[in-house]
Design a protein around this motif. Structure first.
Motif, PDB file in Angstrom:
ATOM      1  N   ILE A 256       0.831  -1.198   0.000  1.00  0.00           N
ATOM      2  CA  ILE A 256       0.000   0.000   0.000  1.00  0.00           C
ATOM      3  C   ILE A 256       0.873   1.258   0.000  1.00  0.00           C
ATOM      4  O   ILE A 256       0.491   2.288  -0.539  1.00  0.00           O
ATOM      5  N   ILE A 257       2.080   1.164   0.591  1.00  0.00           N
ATOM      6  CA  ILE A 257       3.078   2.229   0.516  1.00  0.00           C
ATOM      7  C   ILE A 257       4.454   1.590   0.382  1.00  0.00           C
ATOM      8  O   ILE A 257       4.773   0.644   1.110  1.00  0.00           O
ATOM      9  N   THR A 258       5.242   2.067  -0.549  1.00  0.00           N
ATOM     10  CA  THR A 258       6.628   1.615  -0.683  1.00  0.00           C
ATOM     11  C   THR A 258       7.554   2.821  -0.590  1.00  0.00           C
ATOM     12  O   THR A 258       7.210   3.916  -1.048  1.00  0.00           O
ATOM     13  N   MET A 259       8.724   2.612   0.019  1.00  0.00           N
ATOM     14  CA  MET A 259       9.712   3.688   0.172  1.00  0.00           C
ATOM     15  C   MET A 259      11.086   3.200  -0.263  1.00  0.00           C
ATOM     16  O   MET A 259      11.464   2.058   0.025  1.00  0.00           O
ATOM     17  N   ASP A 260      11.807   4.074  -0.958  1.00  0.00           N
ATOM     18  CA  ASP A 260      13.154   3.748  -1.434  1.00  0.00           C
ATOM     19  C   ASP A 260      14.027   4.996  -1.311  1.00  0.00           C
ATOM     20  O   ASP A 260      13.738   6.026  -1.936  1.00  0.00           O
ATOM     21  N   GLY A 310      13.592  11.451  -2.415  1.00  0.00           N
ATOM     22  CA  GLY A 310      13.603  10.010  -2.608  1.00  0.00           C
ATOM     23  C   GLY A 310      12.274   9.522  -3.140  1.00  0.00           C
ATOM     24  O   GLY A 310      11.422  10.310  -3.558  1.00  0.00           O
ATOM     25  N   GLU A 311      12.076   8.222  -3.101  1.00  0.00           N
ATOM     26  CA  GLU A 311      10.886   7.617  -3.697  1.00  0.00           C
ATOM     27  C   GLU A 311       9.912   7.139  -2.623  1.00  0.00           C
ATOM     28  O   GLU A 311      10.288   6.449  -1.689  1.00  0.00           O
ATOM     29  N   ILE A 312       8.653   7.539  -2.783  1.00  0.00           N
ATOM     30  CA  ILE A 312       7.553   6.972  -1.996  1.00  0.00           C
ATOM     31  C   ILE A 312       6.364   6.813  -2.934  1.00  0.00           C
ATOM     32  O   ILE A 312       6.004   7.739  -3.653  1.00  0.00           O
ATOM     33  N   SER A 313       5.801   5.611  -2.964  1.00  0.00           N
ATOM     34  CA  SER A 313       4.682   5.314  -3.854  1.00  0.00           C
ATOM     35  C   SER A 313       3.482   4.883  -3.023  1.00  0.00           C
ATOM     36  O   SER A 313       3.611   4.124  -2.059  1.00  0.00           O
ATOM     37  N   TYR A 314       2.294   5.383  -3.419  1.00  0.00           N
ATOM     38  CA  TYR A 314       1.054   5.092  -2.714  1.00  0.00           C
ATOM     39  C   TYR A 314       0.140   4.292  -3.639  1.00  0.00           C
ATOM     40  O   TYR A 314      -0.151   4.738  -4.750  1.00  0.00           O
ATOM     41  N   PHE A 315      -0.303   3.151  -3.191  1.00  0.00           N
ATOM     42  CA  PHE A 315      -1.203   2.319  -3.979  1.00  0.00           C
ATOM     43  C   PHE A 315      -2.630   2.521  -3.460  1.00  0.00           C
ATOM     44  O   PHE A 315      -3.296   1.591  -3.002  1.00  0.00           O
ATOM     45  N   LEU A 316      -3.084   3.785  -3.554  1.00  0.00           N
ATOM     46  CA  LEU A 316      -4.397   4.174  -3.053  1.00  0.00           C
ATOM     47  C   LEU A 316      -5.330   4.578  -4.184  1.00  0.00           C
ATOM     48  O   LEU A 316      -6.510   4.803  -3.961  1.00  0.00           O
TER      49      LEU A 316
END
Length: 484
Positions: A256-260, A310-316
């Protein structure tokens, strides 16, 4: 001696009395712990005994006798409520100036009082608003100790502190208060008990139902304490025994949230870093760490309320590069930061207006949340007129009332009695079983033990360790886990 006799008090907007003919006396040198459910009037009683009510805080009261102290120091529930200066060192210097301390002695005394509460910083001339909640509590205690008062009134002085910080502060208070009268309101009582020689129980109406030695009170009135929802030694064990088995619930493992290489900033300085991490749907993620380690900063960065890189992706939503905030419920460490209306009811209504919930469902949902969070009797009150515990419950209610995919909760159980804490946790677990992800900052190891599926341990602004926690029956709290 502190004494109130046949005390009656009433909030200006309330139709009922808070105290009705309450009588209480405290002898010089006594160490007294006041316990009771949220809303029982503990904080108000402290302020009356200190003389703040009605001299400073306007509130109708009537008493046959009211003896207060001329030399007292008070630590409030909300540390921000007592700061007078913008910088940490200036706050203690302000106290010393009022004591007519020579300026050349101030630097060493500031360090002395900060050391007493374990607040060591490279730069003491730091903005108070840049401190974590726990660090603010330490500063509030240090500034009160600088007064060298005869009477100490302590209103949940360690509520925002981690376990080590809590023990350290109470060990310090025990040493410096040997010749002082001390009156304490505190939910986290495990480290308080060695200090106190008397416990007074208030019920939900503000009436005294028991008054005696700690061992006698906590043995004779154990069932009554559980009924009222008042914290007592080993209550977590009693609670854990009646919990259903959650171990068979399996989350979806969908991210649901990824961080890199994700960073959060304060004033252009990197304050939080996550190298590589994933939060899954249906997780109950506990974020733990010492005060000032960066837990709240991480939450703010995840909500994009501070500068990030940086990278943060939300699968919302369909677009993973877009954060759909209508699908995220957020609870600040300081609940007042999120109130924008003039009543409890209006706060809940506003949250729904900014959600996907159809207007025809507003009334029933608001009514249900007012009852669930024990706020129905204050639904017309202004949020700032609530107690700290009620404010926190309202902030959680505004976050859970809409249809969200993820709840980000910064110490949601702060300032709560046992009944409201357990009820809140069970509500979060129901949300999780329905696929909602829980991300919670907490200093309460029992919450991690009983509910969390994952734990992120934060240290010095870094995500240092990710733990996958099993939810098995043998993980239930042991009776000898805590010694009182």
């Amino acid at each position: 001696m502190l004494e109130v006799k046949n005390l009656r008090a009433k909030f200006p907007i309330s139709t009922s009395l808070l105290f009705k003919d309450l009588s209480l006396s405290i002898n010089k040198g006594e160490k007294v712990l006041l316990v009771g459910p949220s809303g029982s009037g503990k904080s108000t009683l402290l302020q009356i005994m200190a003389g703040l009510i009605p001299d400073v805080i306007e509130m109708p009261i009537k008493a046959e006798k009211l003896n207060v102290s001329d030399s007292y120091g008070m630590v409030f529930q909300d540390p921000d409520a007592q700061f007078c200066m913008p910088y940490l060192d200036e706050e203690i210097a302000f106290v010393l100036e009022n004591k007519k301390t020579p300026q050349q002695d101030m630097t060493d005394l500031i360090v002395h009082y900060l050391d007493k509460v374990g607040l060591q910083l490279d730069d003491q001339h730091i903005s108070i608003q840049h401190l974590s909640g726990g660090m603010k509590q330490r500063l509030a205690i240090a500034s009160v100790l600088a007064l060298e008062p005869e009477v100490l009134f302590l209103d949940e002085p360690t509520a925002m502190l981690d376990q080590n910080g809590t023990k350290q502060v109470w060990d310090t208070l025990k040493k410096v208060s040997e010749d002082k009268t001390v009156v304490i309101v505190e939910h986290k009582i495990d480290h308080v008990l060695p200090l106190v020689d008397r416990v007074i129980i208030l019920d939900e109406t503000g009436a005294i139902v028991a008054d005696g030695k700690p061992n006698d009170i906590f043995s004779r009135f154990r069932s009554k304490l559980y009924q009222y929802g008042i914290w007592y030694p080993n209550i977590w064990n009693d609670y854990a025994r009646q919990l259903p088995d959650y171990s068979h619930y399996d989350n979806s493992h969908q991210p649901i949230i990824t961080m890199d290489s994700f960073y959060g900033y304060y004033q252009k300085q990197k304050k939080m870093h996550v190298d590589d991490a994933v939060i899954h749907r249906g997780d109950w993620l506990a974020i733990t760490g010492e005060n000032g380690s960066g837990k709240s900063t991480l939450m703010l960065a995840m909500m994009k309320l501070i500068k990030t890189s940086g990278e943060i992706s939300y699968f919302l939503s369909d677009d993973i590069n877009t954060c759909d905030y209508r699908k995220m419920g957020y609870v600040f460490q300081n609940p007042e930061l999120q109130f924008i209306t003039n009543s409890v009811h209006a706060e809940l209504e506003h949250s729904l207006k900014n959600s996907d919930v159809p207007p025809k469902r507003f009334k029933d949902r608001i009514e249900a949340h007012l009852k669930t969070y024990n706020l129905y009797h204050v639904k017309d009150h202004h949020p700032y007129q609530l107690s700290v515990g009620q404010k926190k419950r309202l902030s959680v209610a505004t976050a859970t009332i809409a249809d969200v995919d993820i709840l980000l909760l910064d110490e949601p159980t702060f300032g709560q009695d046992a009944k409201n804490t357990f009820q809140m946790l069970e509500l979060f677990e129901e949300c999780r079983k329905n696929g909602i992800t829980i991300v919670m900052v907490t200093h309460q190891p029992e919450i991690v033990e009983l509910y969390a599926t994952k734990e992120w341990r934060i240290k010095d602004g870094e995500l240092m360790e990710i733990l996958d926690l099993s939810r098995l029956e043998e993980n239930i709290l042991k009776d000898d886990m805590y010694v009182y």
